[in-house]
Design a protein around this motif. Structure first.
Motif, short mmCIF file in Angstrom:
data_model
loop_
_atom_site.label_atom_id
_atom_site.label_comp_id
_atom_site.label_asym_id
_atom_site.label_seq_id
_atom_site.Cartn_x
_atom_site.Cartn_y
_atom_site.Cartn_z
N LEU A 159 49.61 -6.94 -21.67
CA LEU A 159 48.84 -8.12 -22.05
C LEU A 159 48.80 -9.18 -20.96
O LEU A 159 47.94 -10.06 -20.98
N LEU A 160 49.75 -9.12 -20.03
CA LEU A 160 49.86 -10.15 -19.00
C LEU A 160 49.00 -9.77 -17.79
O LEU A 160 49.22 -8.74 -17.16
N VAL A 161 48.03 -10.62 -17.47
CA VAL A 161 47.11 -10.37 -16.35
C VAL A 161 47.12 -11.61 -15.46
O VAL A 161 46.44 -12.60 -15.77
N PRO A 162 47.88 -11.60 -14.36
CA PRO A 162 47.95 -12.78 -13.50
C PRO A 162 46.62 -13.14 -12.85
O PRO A 162 46.28 -14.32 -12.72
N ASN A 163 45.85 -12.13 -12.40
CA ASN A 163 44.59 -12.38 -11.71
C ASN A 163 43.45 -11.68 -12.47
O ASN A 163 43.11 -10.54 -12.16
N PRO A 164 42.89 -12.34 -13.46
CA PRO A 164 41.85 -11.69 -14.27
C PRO A 164 40.61 -11.39 -13.44
O PRO A 164 40.23 -12.19 -12.57
N PRO A 165 39.97 -10.24 -13.67
CA PRO A 165 38.75 -9.88 -12.93
C PRO A 165 37.58 -10.72 -13.41
O PRO A 165 37.61 -11.31 -14.50
N PRO A 166 36.51 -10.80 -12.61
CA PRO A 166 35.32 -11.56 -13.04
C PRO A 166 34.64 -10.89 -14.21
O PRO A 166 34.83 -9.70 -14.48
N TYR A 202 26.11 -15.14 -23.26
CA TYR A 202 27.16 -14.12 -23.37
C TYR A 202 27.21 -13.63 -24.80
O TYR A 202 27.60 -14.36 -25.72
N ARG A 203 26.81 -12.38 -25.04
CA ARG A 203 26.74 -11.86 -26.39
C ARG A 203 27.37 -10.47 -26.54
O ARG A 203 27.38 -9.93 -27.65
N SER A 204 27.88 -9.90 -25.47
CA SER A 204 28.33 -8.50 -25.54
C SER A 204 29.80 -8.36 -25.92
O SER A 204 30.20 -7.34 -26.47
N LYS A 205 30.62 -9.35 -25.61
CA LYS A 205 32.07 -9.21 -25.81
C LYS A 205 32.58 -10.38 -26.64
O LYS A 205 32.29 -11.54 -26.34
N ARG A 206 33.38 -10.04 -27.67
CA ARG A 206 33.90 -11.07 -28.57
C ARG A 206 35.32 -10.76 -28.99
O ARG A 206 35.76 -9.61 -28.96
N VAL A 207 36.02 -11.80 -29.39
CA VAL A 207 37.32 -11.66 -30.04
C VAL A 207 37.26 -12.44 -31.35
O VAL A 207 36.39 -13.31 -31.52
N TYR A 208 38.20 -12.12 -32.26
CA TYR A 208 38.21 -12.77 -33.58
C TYR A 208 39.53 -13.50 -33.76
O TYR A 208 40.61 -12.91 -33.58
N ILE A 209 39.45 -14.79 -34.11
CA ILE A 209 40.63 -15.61 -34.32
C ILE A 209 40.71 -15.97 -35.81
O ILE A 209 39.75 -16.47 -36.39
N ASP A 210 41.86 -15.70 -36.42
CA ASP A 210 42.03 -15.93 -37.85
C ASP A 210 43.36 -16.62 -38.10
O ASP A 210 44.24 -16.64 -37.23
N GLY A 211 43.50 -17.18 -39.28
CA GLY A 211 44.78 -17.76 -39.67
C GLY A 211 44.82 -19.26 -39.52
O GLY A 211 43.82 -19.96 -39.74
N GLU A 212 45.97 -19.77 -39.10
CA GLU A 212 46.24 -21.20 -39.08
C GLU A 212 45.70 -21.87 -37.82
O GLU A 212 46.45 -22.40 -37.00
N VAL A 213 44.37 -21.82 -37.67
CA VAL A 213 43.69 -22.55 -36.61
C VAL A 213 42.60 -23.40 -37.26
O VAL A 213 42.21 -23.17 -38.40
N GLY A 267 37.23 -17.71 -36.56
CA GLY A 267 35.96 -17.01 -36.44
C GLY A 267 35.85 -16.29 -35.11
O GLY A 267 36.82 -16.11 -34.38
N LEU A 268 34.63 -15.86 -34.79
CA LEU A 268 34.36 -15.13 -33.57
C LEU A 268 34.29 -16.07 -32.37
O LEU A 268 33.76 -17.18 -32.47
N GLN A 269 34.82 -15.60 -31.25
CA GLN A 269 34.74 -16.34 -30.00
C GLN A 269 34.16 -15.41 -28.94
O GLN A 269 34.67 -14.31 -28.73
N ALA A 270 33.08 -15.84 -28.30
CA ALA A 270 32.44 -15.03 -27.28
C ALA A 270 33.21 -15.12 -25.96
O ALA A 270 33.63 -16.21 -25.55
N ILE A 271 33.41 -13.99 -25.31
CA ILE A 271 34.05 -13.97 -23.99
C ILE A 271 32.99 -14.27 -22.94
O ILE A 271 31.93 -13.63 -22.90
N ASN A 272 33.25 -15.26 -22.09
CA ASN A 272 32.29 -15.62 -21.05
C ASN A 272 32.96 -15.54 -19.68
O ASN A 272 33.97 -14.84 -19.51
N ASP A 273 32.42 -16.27 -18.71
CA ASP A 273 32.95 -16.19 -17.35
C ASP A 273 34.32 -16.84 -17.22
O ASP A 273 35.00 -16.62 -16.21
#
Length: 301
Positions: free
Chosen positions: A70-77, A171-182, A186-192
């Motif tokens: 899960l740990l990525v020091p230098n994330p790719p573009p 940006y519409r192709s990649k998403r993550v879902y956040i639930d619980g005590e926030v 809901g859905l969050q789109a992954i962008n640059d």
């Protein structure tokens, strides 16, 4: 007639999770009160050295889980995916511009709807766009720079020294879902901007006061991880390095799911909340006012 149970210890604690750092799920301790003849007795289990050793081993297994993936020091573009909308401009060639334009004869409602859609070239389900002169181009899996270079090379067969600007408009192709005590699940789109766990939580409005920072569940396919933010900081690991992947589901558990119940001969029997996954026996007794000096027996907790 009420059936009287045999005397039990006068001070009882029912654990939802752990005291002194040990997890004891679903264990309840019974106080010396009367119970109905037909009422089943709740399950009980003594806190012994064997039980504590077992719980410590389980906690160590969670603490030592491999979070290296899960740990990525230098994330790719960011890489383009199906559903993204690309804005492409070929300078000095406005006839090659793509997008939705409303004619003067278009219905106002239709024109308003069209104007709400970002203008540009939509990447189809096969990862392609249709561009004038060059036809179909596969854009999926390419960065903006790579896609711009590919399009420039193809246009060079028809135009002299084409000057191309290409960027992702939506940006519409990649998403993550956040639930619980926030604040805003809901859905969050992954962008640059790299979608780290901290970034995702901030985009969701941040953690609520009821959130348990020690139990943030991350599901990725068939894998399930438990992230303890405070423990990561104590270990010197930056939580901002925890990188999310498309399709990840993050659930922030509530502190109410980790209650400790103190009953029996204490000053104030009550339900207590864990402090980010930890609560010692002394803290539980102290927050309940301590053992009753008149009727409590400290040898029978």
């Amino acid at each position: 007639m009420a059936r009287h149970l045999a005397p039990l210890p006068v001070l009882c604690l029912a654990f939802g999770l752990a005291l002194a750092g040990c997890s004891v799920p679903g264990i309840h301790f019974r106080s010396g009160t009367d119970a109905g003849a037909d009422e089943p007795a709740p399950p009980t289990e003594l806190i012994t050295e064997t039980l504590l050793a077992s719980e410590r081993q389980q906690n160590r297994a969670v603490a030592n889980q491999n979070l290296g993936s899960l740990l990525v020091p230098n994330p790719p573009p960011y890489k383009i995916g199906g559903g993204d909308i690309l804005s492409i401009v070929v300078w000095d060639h406005p006839e090659l511009a793509g997008g939705l334009t409303a004619s003067s004869n278009t219905d106002p409602a239709t024109a308003a709807s069209a104007s709400a859609v970002p203008q540009g070239f939509v990447v189809d389900h096969q990862g392609r766009i249709q561009f004038p002169l060059v036809g179909l181009l596969v854009m999926e899996g390419l960065t903006e720079e790579q896609a711009r270079g590919l399009l420039t090379t193809r246009l060079a067969k028809y135009l002299a020294h084409p000057n191309v600007t290409l960027r992702v408009q939506a940006y519409r192709s990649k998403r993550v879902y956040i639930d619980g005590e926030v604040k805003s699940p809901g859905l969050q789109a992954i962008n640059d901007i790299p979608m780290t766990l901290v970034e995702a939580l901030n985009r969701a409005g941040g953690l609520l006061p009821t959130a348990d920072q020690s139990r943030i569940a991350l599901e990725r396919g068939q894998q399930r991880y438990t992230v303890n933010l405070r423990e990561l900081v104590q270990k010197g690991v930056n939580p901002g390095l925890v990188m999310l992947a498309p399709g990840d589901v993050v659930r922030v558990h509530s502190r109410d799911e980790s209650k400790v119940f103190v009953s029996g001969e204490v000053i104030t029997p009550k339900a207590l909340l864990m402090h980010d996954g930890r609560l010692t026996l002394n803290e539980a007794l102290g927050e309940s006012g301590g053992i009753s000096p008149l009727s409590g027996d400290a040898r029978q907790v």
